[in-house]
Design an enzyme around this catalytic site. Sequence first.
Site, short mmCIF file in Angstrom:
data_model
loop_
_atom_site.label_atom_id
_atom_site.label_comp_id
_atom_site.label_asym_id
_atom_site.label_seq_id
_atom_site.Cartn_x
_atom_site.Cartn_y
_atom_site.Cartn_z
CG ASP A 141 -2.63 1.21 6.48
OD1 ASP A 141 -2.55 0.40 7.43
OD2 ASP A 141 -2.93 2.40 6.63
CE LYS A 142 -2.44 2.99 1.61
NZ LYS A 142 -2.18 3.02 3.05
CB SER B 114 -4.58 7.70 8.88
OG SER B 114 -4.64 6.64 9.80
#
Length: 553
Positions: free
Chosen positions: A120-121, A469
């Site tokens: 994700d990041k 999310s």
Amino acid sequence: MQSDKIKQGVERTPNKSLLYALGYTDEELTRPLVGVVCSYNEIVPGHMHLDKIAEAVKAGIRAAGGTPVEFPAIAVCDGIAMGHIGMKYSLVTRDLIADSTEAMVMAHQFDGLVMIPNCDKNVPGLLMAAARLNIPTIFCSGGPMLAGTMNDGRRTCLSHMFEAVGAYHAGTLDQAGVQEYTENACPTCGSCSGMYTANSMKCLTEAIGMALRGNGTIPAVWSARLRLAKRTGMQIMELIEKNICPRDILTPAAFHNAETVDMALGCSTNTMLHLPAIAHEAGVTLDLSQANEISAKTPNLCHLAPAGDTYMEDLERAGGVYAVMKELTKKGLLNTGLITVTGKTVAENLTDVENRNPELIRPVENPYSSTGGIAVLRGNLAQDGCVVKQSAVAPEMLRHEGPARVFNSEEQAIEAIYAKKIVSGDVVVIRYEGPKGGPGMREMLNPTSAICGMGLGESVALITDGRFSGATRGASIGHVSPEAASGGLIALVEEGDLISIDIPAGSIQLKVPEAELARRKSAWVCPEPKVKTGYLARYAKLVSSADKGAVLS
């Protein structure tokens, strides 16, 4: 070459002696030095195989006449970090990744970079670094995991797993049922199989022009992923030769393309945090209000999980991101004259592309909806905006009005949900979870999944200054700005206040008289910071609001 600063001339022989200590030969040191930024680790399923991707990338670099030099970047698994203090450390790693990559590249003077992210990041963090450093750079992610299969043949994924916990608390699923999901939801390495944040950002990396075709969609376990990695390693050498740099690609028009593809795909709401942050590093202003302008013109063409029951492997078979882009060009929605890391324009990249599954990638003439997958809402409750994935909202919840059920943390909210204290019609408000207030702006997947798993997804809304999310579905509205810790109106909501949500109209209102709000404002005192030491405390002091991308000043 940039690397000549560490390997050419008598003055640099001390530096060169240390390169000799690494085992490099004079032949290798005459070639461009290409940094291979690999996010391999043994705790994130999406990253457990990236060592193999890195080896393939390095083989491609060598084949095309370069010398690869690998170094690491960190990555957090949001699923493992979910539901406890660990989630405070998720978003904040985006800036650590960008900063540490900048430090390594500037210290060692690479001629080009291949970035190997996956989760994700990690993807936006490395894109931020690429824009900041502005040397020839290309991306090759590790790819998505395959969807799982239940014992009866139904396909499944991580969002089903989280909702299974809610079903268990509702009494509609027993322990054996939960265990079946546990064993089948995440069957392979790779980023989780739906259009969640990791896959959203990898698809947008293609759309914006920073990766080759298939970066977002080729499954992690397919050998095609290794071939893509080798081609990526070869392609960086062309970018170095032609001096094509990230800021040549990351133009305002390219960000417009990315947001347009975002709307068509139905990506995670987290893209509304990450795209502005990447743009900021590229010297481009990306205002949150642009999202609605783009959405109004862009049809939503895909309903991948959690909005539907198809997965990343299905999108790849249908033609991938390029097939979605080809559909969008039929309405003139993309700027096709932009240069990309292929060395060609968007138009050239799309020449022979076809949509191989019009049921999965809807033609522009027959979209799921005439507007895009994400909407920005504004009103007195979110004067600077908030975000919802409208493509994953049940039709009956696109407009909703109900009483506020107020919680000052995720933990308080999840306790009430599991205790069945939330009922049909409620609007759950979770505050002091924003970038400053969290600190770290946690994802609220546990509460949203509990709501859906307990059968309330079509009757209960959730509003937060935190975020969600990409696996979240339902009327889940996040990134409320200003956040509670900055004195935003969300801090003044009281139990039972009426909140009105109108997603098609882009509106969110707290229905309390102005005089009463003024009284509450005069009495409001900001709570003590939840974290007072370490990186999170420093982050809280420096971070901007969510509508600005939660960037550090």
